[in-house]
Design a protein around this motif. Structure first.
Motif, short mmCIF file in Angstrom:
data_model
loop_
_atom_site.label_atom_id
_atom_site.label_comp_id
_atom_site.label_asym_id
_atom_site.label_seq_id
_atom_site.Cartn_x
_atom_site.Cartn_y
_atom_site.Cartn_z
N PRO A 17 -69.36 2.16 131.05
CA PRO A 17 -69.20 2.77 129.83
C PRO A 17 -70.37 2.80 128.97
N GLY A 18 -71.09 1.61 128.87
CA GLY A 18 -72.30 1.83 128.04
C GLY A 18 -73.27 2.69 128.41
N ILE A 19 -73.31 3.02 129.72
CA ILE A 19 -74.23 4.24 130.10
C ILE A 19 -73.99 5.33 129.68
N ALA A 20 -72.76 5.63 129.57
CA ALA A 20 -72.05 6.97 129.02
C ALA A 20 -72.16 6.95 127.43
N PHE A 21 -72.03 5.86 126.95
CA PHE A 21 -72.17 5.67 125.49
C PHE A 21 -73.46 6.22 125.03
N THR A 70 -67.45 4.05 117.65
CA THR A 70 -67.29 3.51 118.43
C THR A 70 -65.50 2.94 118.57
N ASN A 71 -64.93 3.38 117.62
CA ASN A 71 -63.42 2.94 117.48
C ASN A 71 -62.73 3.87 118.49
N SER A 72 -63.29 4.90 118.88
CA SER A 72 -62.58 5.82 119.63
C SER A 72 -63.23 6.07 121.09
N PHE A 73 -64.49 5.55 121.32
CA PHE A 73 -65.11 5.53 122.55
C PHE A 73 -64.33 5.17 123.62
N PHE A 74 -63.74 4.19 123.96
CA PHE A 74 -63.26 3.71 125.09
C PHE A 74 -62.04 4.59 125.31
N ARG A 75 -61.31 4.93 124.40
CA ARG A 75 -60.09 6.02 124.67
C ARG A 75 -60.70 7.18 125.06
N ASP A 76 -61.79 7.95 124.76
CA ASP A 76 -62.44 9.09 124.88
C ASP A 76 -62.92 8.84 126.44
N TYR A 77 -63.56 7.86 126.86
CA TYR A 77 -64.35 7.60 128.04
C TYR A 77 -63.50 7.65 129.11
N ALA A 83 -60.13 8.55 129.00
CA ALA A 83 -59.45 9.78 129.29
C ALA A 83 -60.29 10.79 130.09
N SER A 84 -61.77 10.68 130.27
CA SER A 84 -62.45 11.49 131.21
C SER A 84 -62.56 10.79 132.46
N VAL A 85 -62.47 9.48 132.67
CA VAL A 85 -62.68 8.94 133.91
C VAL A 85 -61.48 8.55 134.84
N TYR A 86 -60.50 8.19 134.00
CA TYR A 86 -59.49 7.73 134.77
C TYR A 86 -57.81 8.58 134.58
N PRO A 87 -57.10 8.58 135.60
CA PRO A 87 -55.76 9.60 135.53
C PRO A 87 -55.17 9.23 134.06
N ALA A 109 -52.05 8.93 133.41
CA ALA A 109 -51.20 7.65 133.45
C ALA A 109 -51.73 6.27 133.41
N THR A 110 -53.03 6.25 133.58
CA THR A 110 -53.42 4.77 133.27
C THR A 110 -54.65 4.81 132.26
N ALA A 111 -55.18 5.79 131.81
CA ALA A 111 -56.17 5.78 130.87
C ALA A 111 -56.07 5.07 129.56
N ALA A 112 -55.07 4.91 129.00
CA ALA A 112 -54.68 4.28 127.72
C ALA A 112 -54.73 2.55 128.13
N GLU A 113 -54.19 2.30 129.18
CA GLU A 113 -54.21 0.90 129.53
C GLU A 113 -55.43 0.30 129.71
N ILE A 114 -56.61 1.17 130.49
CA ILE A 114 -57.83 0.73 130.74
C ILE A 114 -58.60 0.57 129.50
N ALA A 115 -58.48 1.53 128.55
CA ALA A 115 -59.24 1.60 127.42
C ALA A 115 -58.83 0.53 126.61
N ALA A 116 -57.53 -0.07 126.61
CA ALA A 116 -57.15 -1.22 125.59
C ALA A 116 -57.70 -2.44 126.24
N ALA A 117 -57.76 -2.33 127.71
CA ALA A 117 -58.25 -3.44 128.42
C ALA A 117 -59.72 -3.73 128.17
N LEU A 118 -60.52 -2.79 128.04
CA LEU A 118 -61.86 -2.71 127.87
C LEU A 118 -62.34 -3.26 126.39
N GLU A 119 -61.34 -2.84 125.46
CA GLU A 119 -61.70 -3.28 124.00
C GLU A 119 -61.17 -4.79 124.17
#
Length: 275
Positions: free
Chosen positions: A152-156, A169-176, A178-182, A184-194
């Motif tokens: 994610p940092g490389i993508a940033f 920075t507030n929306s990056f994990f969510r946007d990242y 959404a592009s990388v994960y399906p 159904a799982t993107a929102a969970e992973i974004a929150a976990a990263l934060e």
């Protein structure tokens, strides 16, 4: 790029008796630079300023040597703004490229809050000083580093910088995600990263050292125990955040049918267990 960063052993290895070790360093640098020049290339090398081995801070004469030769690329990987006072010590246009970094070396999980601030700040300051661009870096100082966690940092760092206020920075994990994960799982992973980013930040502050080294420390050693007891509330918050992240990743793994996504979730799960 040719390296030359953090020459900690300058003066200890391969030095001719009675010869200034920095002159040996410069001779090697010039030799490589001339070889590259003979092929129509100009090398770039890392020159540490007030961090790492502080090569340029201790030897400002490097600037004179490098005006027509190798290109200096100072690394600024610490958090905090790049102040005018620091940059005004050097001639205008001295640095055409700067190097921030994704703070993941020697840590259980990348410190994304520090990294995102650093990359945004350096890019914005670079505009003021007419730099050509940044070289976003990652380092694997320790073999324990789970390198793919820094993706994610490389993508940033690769985000277009048309927006002069930097990447959000507030929306990056969510946007990242959404592009990388399906979906159904993107929102969970974004929150976990934060959550894991916050956990890393808490333990760095509480322990005052890298989290990889702290992971192997004796938890009942008096000095270590004193730090934990003095910050019980923060340590408890870190534990709850890590458990929340673990639950999110486990849910994502159950939902996902994509093998690559499951593998990525598994790497995150390793971090939640460590935390």
């Amino acid at each position: 790029m040719s390296g030359f960063d953090e020459p900690w052993s300058l003066g200890k290895i391969g030095v001719v008796p009675g010869k200034d070790p920095f002159k040996t360093f410069m001779e090697v640098l010039r030799h490589i630079s001339e070889k590259a020049k003979s092929h129509g290339k100009r090398i770039g090398f890392f020159a540490d300023i007030e961090q790492g081995a502080s090569t340029l801070s201790k030897h400002p004469e490097l600037l004179r040597t490098c005006r027509t030769g190798p290109s200096l690329i100072p690394g600024f990987t610490r958090s905090g703004p790049i102040t005018r006072a620091l940059l005004n010590r050097w001639p205008s246009g001295a640095f055409r490229r700067w190097s921030p970094g994704v703070w993941g070396w020697n840590e259980l999980f990348p410190d994304y809050h520090r990294s995102f601030f650093n990359i945004n700040e350096l890019t914005a300051t670079g505009r003021k000083y007419d730099t050509l661009g940044i070289l976003n870096t990652t380092w694997t100082d320790s073999r324990q580093t789970i390198y793919r966690l820094v993706y994610p940092g490389i993508a940033f760092g690769a985000q277009p910088r048309g927006n002069r206020s930097g990447v959000d920075t507030n929306s990056f994990f969510r946007d990242y995600c959404a592009s990388v994960y399906p979906a159904a799982t993107a929102a969970e992973i974004a929150a976990a990263l934060e959550e894991l980013s916050t956990v890393e930040e808490i333990f760095e502050h509480v322990l005052g050292t890298t989290t990889q080294s702290a992971f192997w420390a004796d938890p009942l050693a008096p000095a270590h125990l004193k730090k934990l007891q003095a910050s019980q509330a923060e340590v408890r918050r870190a534990r709850l955040l890590a458990e929340s992240a673990q639950e999110r990743v486990q849910r994502a793994m159950r939902i996902s049918s994509d093998r690559r996504s499951r593998a990525s979730c598994w790497r995150l799960a390793c971090s939640t267990t460590s935390a």
